[in-house]
Scaffold this active site. Sequence first.
Site, PDB file in Angstrom:
ATOM      1  N   HIS A 273       3.609  -0.729  -1.475  1.00 45.80           N
ATOM      2  CA  HIS A 273       4.453   0.176  -2.285  1.00 45.80           C
ATOM      3  C   HIS A 273       3.738   1.310  -2.836  1.00 45.80           C
ATOM      4  CE1 HIS A 273       3.734  -2.318  -5.946  1.00 45.80           C
ATOM      5  NE2 HIS A 273       3.847  -1.380  -6.465  1.00 45.80           N
TER       6      HIS A 273
ATOM      7  N   SER B  42      -0.081  -2.026  -9.892  1.00 49.71           N
ATOM      8  CA  SER B  42       0.052  -2.774  -8.773  1.00 49.71           C
ATOM      9  C   SER B  42      -1.294  -2.546  -7.848  1.00 49.71           C
ATOM     10  CB  SER B  42       1.506  -2.454  -7.812  1.00 49.71           C
ATOM     11  OG  SER B  42       2.587  -2.872  -8.559  1.00 49.71           O
TER      12      SER B  42
ATOM     13  N   ASP C 281       4.302  -7.314   0.847  1.00 50.15           N
ATOM     14  CA  ASP C 281       3.806  -5.915   0.016  1.00 50.15           C
ATOM     15  C   ASP C 281       2.333  -5.875  -0.021  1.00 50.15           C
ATOM     16  OD1 ASP C 281       3.833  -3.716  -1.673  1.00 50.15           O
ATOM     17  OD2 ASP C 281       4.691  -4.748  -3.299  1.00 50.15           O
TER      18      ASP C 281
END
Length: 248
Positions: A65, A204, A109
């Site tokens: 992402h 992240s 992810d």
Amino acid sequence: MPPILILLTFLLTLGAGGEEIIGGHEVKPHSRPYMTFIRYVDANGTRKRCGGFLVKDNFVLTAAHCLGSSMKVTLGAHNIKAKEDTQQIIPVAKAIPHPDYNPVDWSNDIMLLKLEMRAKRTNAVRPLRLPKANAQLKPGYVCRLPGWGRKSLHAPKGTDLLQEAELSVQDDQKCKHLFRHYIKTKQICADDPKEKQAAFKGDSGGPLVCDNRAYGVLAYGKTKSIAPGIFTKVVSFLPWIRSSMKSF
């Protein structure tokens, strides 16, 4: 008493910018030589940031992402706002998100970034080892999550200095109860059992480091509450990582 490192988690959307470490203890400068600071521009033209980690001289592993345009990585940084002699800033030649990444449930992810040039290995820049095939973590195992993030909930921006949290691997049943999209074969959840550490919007893609190997990639967490952070389980993606690095 050393400051308590607090992490909070927000549910993420595609390109939201990820998890961010809140507060906590600063690590010894350049003691995490694999850490990578990623800057990019999202689909709306907004400048974003993510964490990541060097896994080969010309490849960085991060979250899918975090995909965007004008991607650049900074290696060898402790203070991301300073022009340190140790830093190497390298543009991304190709982003390789997992082909089955699903932004709705955050499955798969994970993403590789191929750099335009190989990083020069120094005391401040060095790859992090991946786990061995079929390696597993038992509940209660304590790992580390390094990253650049806010030092308090009310801070307007992340800290310039690399921070680190200690997180404990949680039982899969607990994680499935808290997160309906949790997939135990592809994900790990970890937090502080005393609920003083978790994860928050901002960095992240950072690694869950256990025994000096990258077992997870920070993906998402729960909305505005102290809860475990969810990590993509690296061991489940080893064949894809190795074949992708070989192909590209």
